[in-house]
Design a protein around this motif. Structure first.
Motif, PDB file in Angstrom:
ATOM      1  N   CYS A   1       0.783  -1.561  -0.046  1.00 21.77           N
ATOM      2  CA  CYS A   1       0.386  -0.143   0.171  1.00 21.77           C
ATOM      3  C   CYS A   1       0.826   1.566   0.316  1.00 21.77           C
ATOM      4  O   CYS A   1      -0.002   2.686  -0.443  1.00 21.77           O
ATOM      5  CB  CYS A   1      -1.192   0.018   1.257  1.00 21.77           C
ATOM      6  SG  CYS A   1      -1.800  -0.770   1.033  1.00 21.77           S
ATOM      7  N   ARG A   2       2.143   1.498   0.181  1.00 24.00           N
ATOM      8  CA  ARG A   2       3.124   2.609   0.239  1.00 24.00           C
ATOM      9  C   ARG A   2       2.545   3.468  -1.263  1.00 24.00           C
ATOM     10  O   ARG A   2       2.655   2.404  -2.486  1.00 24.00           O
ATOM     11  CB  ARG A   2       4.394   1.595   0.277  1.00 24.00           C
ATOM     12  CG  ARG A   2       5.502   3.492   0.292  1.00 24.00           C
ATOM     13  CD  ARG A   2       7.109   2.244   0.830  1.00 24.00           C
ATOM     14  NE  ARG A   2       6.583   2.218   2.111  1.00 24.00           N
ATOM     15  CZ  ARG A   2       7.061   0.262   2.161  1.00 24.00           C
ATOM     16  NH1 ARG A   2       7.736   0.149   1.495  1.00 24.00           N
ATOM     17  NH2 ARG A   2       7.080   0.799   3.980  1.00 24.00           N
ATOM     18  N   GLY A   3       2.530   4.586  -0.769  1.00 21.92           N
ATOM     19  CA  GLY A   3       1.915   5.635  -1.998  1.00 21.92           C
ATOM     20  C   GLY A   3       0.738   5.580  -2.344  1.00 21.92           C
ATOM     21  O   GLY A   3       0.601   6.193  -3.072  1.00 21.92           O
ATOM     22  N   PHE A   4       0.000   4.889  -2.151  1.00 18.44           N
ATOM     23  CA  PHE A   4      -1.542   4.999  -2.056  1.00 18.44           C
ATOM     24  C   PHE A   4      -1.788   6.502  -1.688  1.00 18.44           C
ATOM     25  O   PHE A   4      -1.556   6.608  -0.324  1.00 18.44           O
ATOM     26  CB  PHE A   4      -2.374   3.955  -1.681  1.00 18.44           C
ATOM     27  CG  PHE A   4      -2.609   2.316  -2.664  1.00 18.44           C
ATOM     28  CD1 PHE A   4      -1.288   2.845  -3.753  1.00 18.44           C
ATOM     29  CD2 PHE A   4      -2.484   1.173  -2.222  1.00 18.44           C
ATOM     30  CE1 PHE A   4      -0.887   1.238  -4.402  1.00 18.44           C
ATOM     31  CE2 PHE A   4      -3.269  -0.021  -2.999  1.00 18.44           C
ATOM     32  CZ  PHE A   4      -2.257  -0.434  -3.660  1.00 18.44           C
ATOM     33  N   ARG A   5      -2.623   6.448  -2.534  1.00 18.18           N
ATOM     34  CA  ARG A   5      -3.879   7.852  -1.855  1.00 18.18           C
ATOM     35  C   ARG A   5      -4.785   7.472  -0.719  1.00 18.18           C
ATOM     36  O   ARG A   5      -5.256   7.998   0.058  1.00 18.18           O
ATOM     37  CB  ARG A   5      -4.082   8.915  -2.207  1.00 18.18           C
ATOM     38  CG  ARG A   5      -2.365   9.388  -2.785  1.00 18.18           C
ATOM     39  CD  ARG A   5      -3.200  10.956  -3.764  1.00 18.18           C
ATOM     40  NE  ARG A   5      -3.874  10.239  -5.447  1.00 18.18           N
ATOM     41  CZ  ARG A   5      -4.595  10.560  -6.110  1.00 18.18           C
ATOM     42  NH1 ARG A   5      -4.838  11.665  -6.213  1.00 18.18           N
ATOM     43  NH2 ARG A   5      -5.398  10.182  -7.057  1.00 18.18           N
ATOM     44  N   ARG A   6      -6.171   6.742  -1.525  1.00 16.01           N
ATOM     45  CA  ARG A   6      -7.298   6.046  -0.796  1.00 16.01           C
ATOM     46  C   ARG A   6      -7.131   4.516  -0.989  1.00 16.01           C
ATOM     47  O   ARG A   6      -6.423   4.118  -1.612  1.00 16.01           O
ATOM     48  CB  ARG A   6      -7.961   6.652  -1.233  1.00 16.01           C
ATOM     49  CG  ARG A   6      -8.337   8.724  -1.337  1.00 16.01           C
ATOM     50  CD  ARG A   6      -9.455   8.609  -2.210  1.00 16.01           C
ATOM     51  NE  ARG A   6     -10.666   8.895  -1.453  1.00 16.01           N
ATOM     52  CZ  ARG A   6     -12.050   8.675  -1.824  1.00 16.01           C
ATOM     53  NH1 ARG A   6     -11.806   9.199  -3.444  1.00 16.01           N
ATOM     54  NH2 ARG A   6     -13.084   8.416  -1.220  1.00 16.01           N
ATOM     55  N   LEU A   7      -7.473   3.961   0.118  1.00 14.56           N
ATOM     56  CA  LEU A   7      -7.542   2.687   0.274  1.00 14.56           C
ATOM     57  C   LEU A   7      -8.857   2.296   0.444  1.00 14.56           C
ATOM     58  O   LEU A   7      -9.908   2.805   1.183  1.00 14.56           O
ATOM     59  CB  LEU A   7      -7.043   1.502   1.391  1.00 14.56           C
ATOM     60  CG  LEU A   7      -6.891   0.494   1.320  1.00 14.56           C
ATOM     61  CD1 LEU A   7      -6.714  -0.191   0.218  1.00 14.56           C
ATOM     62  CD2 LEU A   7      -6.895   0.342   3.055  1.00 14.56           C
ATOM     63  N   VAL A   8      -9.510   1.958  -1.267  1.00 15.93           N
ATOM     64  CA  VAL A   8     -11.045   1.379  -1.579  1.00 15.93           C
ATOM     65  C   VAL A   8     -10.913  -0.526  -1.330  1.00 15.93           C
ATOM     66  O   VAL A   8     -10.025  -0.644  -2.003  1.00 15.93           O
ATOM     67  CB  VAL A   8     -11.936   2.170  -2.604  1.00 15.93           C
ATOM     68  CG1 VAL A   8     -12.994   1.095  -2.946  1.00 15.93           C
ATOM     69  CG2 VAL A   8     -11.617   3.094  -2.284  1.00 15.93           C
ATOM     70  N   VAL A   9     -11.519  -0.371  -0.187  1.00 18.58           N
ATOM     71  CA  VAL A   9     -12.316  -1.635  -0.504  1.00 18.58           C
ATOM     72  C   VAL A   9     -13.244  -2.391  -0.918  1.00 18.58           C
ATOM     73  O   VAL A   9     -14.243  -1.639  -0.545  1.00 18.58           O
ATOM     74  CB  VAL A   9     -12.218  -2.134   1.485  1.00 18.58           C
ATOM     75  CG1 VAL A   9     -12.412  -4.160   1.876  1.00 18.58           C
ATOM     76  CG2 VAL A   9     -10.802  -2.211   2.153  1.00 18.58           C
ATOM     77  N   VAL A  10     -13.806  -3.646  -1.732  1.00 14.27           N
ATOM     78  CA  VAL A  10     -14.622  -4.326  -2.722  1.00 14.27           C
ATOM     79  C   VAL A  10     -14.665  -5.058  -1.829  1.00 14.27           C
ATOM     80  O   VAL A  10     -13.283  -5.814  -1.990  1.00 14.27           O
ATOM     81  CB  VAL A  10     -14.521  -3.752  -3.967  1.00 14.27           C
ATOM     82  CG1 VAL A  10     -14.986  -4.393  -4.801  1.00 14.27           C
ATOM     83  CG2 VAL A  10     -13.772  -2.250  -4.683  1.00 14.27           C
TER      84      VAL A  10
END
Length: 92
Positions: free
Chosen positions: A38-47
């Motif tokens: 997840c390094r560098g992700f701006r948002r985490l969306v879980v499906v």
């Protein structure tokens, strides 16, 4: 995403230019590997295809900031068109 959603999520993420992570093993929880992924992700969306957001809850329990969840629980398969529309709602 996790489980059977891999194909749909992969297709939509490629079209939208998003990164996708699919954890295979959830116990023991792979916190360090997921943090690295997840390094560098701006948002985490879980499906997820359930009503309770089990993966999102597990991620939050381990300190991951879940920015949004897309829960599909009507008994029919999640299609790329449906996922694309739901992502559009979240990212607009």
């Amino acid at each position: 995403c996790w489980g059977s959603l891999k194909g749909v999520c992969s297709e939509v993420c490629q079209k939208r230019g998003f990164a996708m992570i699919q954890p295979i093993v959830l116990s023991p929880f792979p916190a360090e590997k997921l943090k690295e992924a997840c390094r560098g992700f701006r948002r985490l969306v879980v499906v997820e295809e359930n009503t309770t957001g089990q993966l999102a809850s597990l991620l939050q329990l381990h300190g991951f900031p879940v920015h949004a969840t897309i829960l599909h629980d009507n008994g029919r398969p999640l299609t790329p068109d449906i996922l694309m529309a739901r992502l559009q709602e979240i990212t607009s």
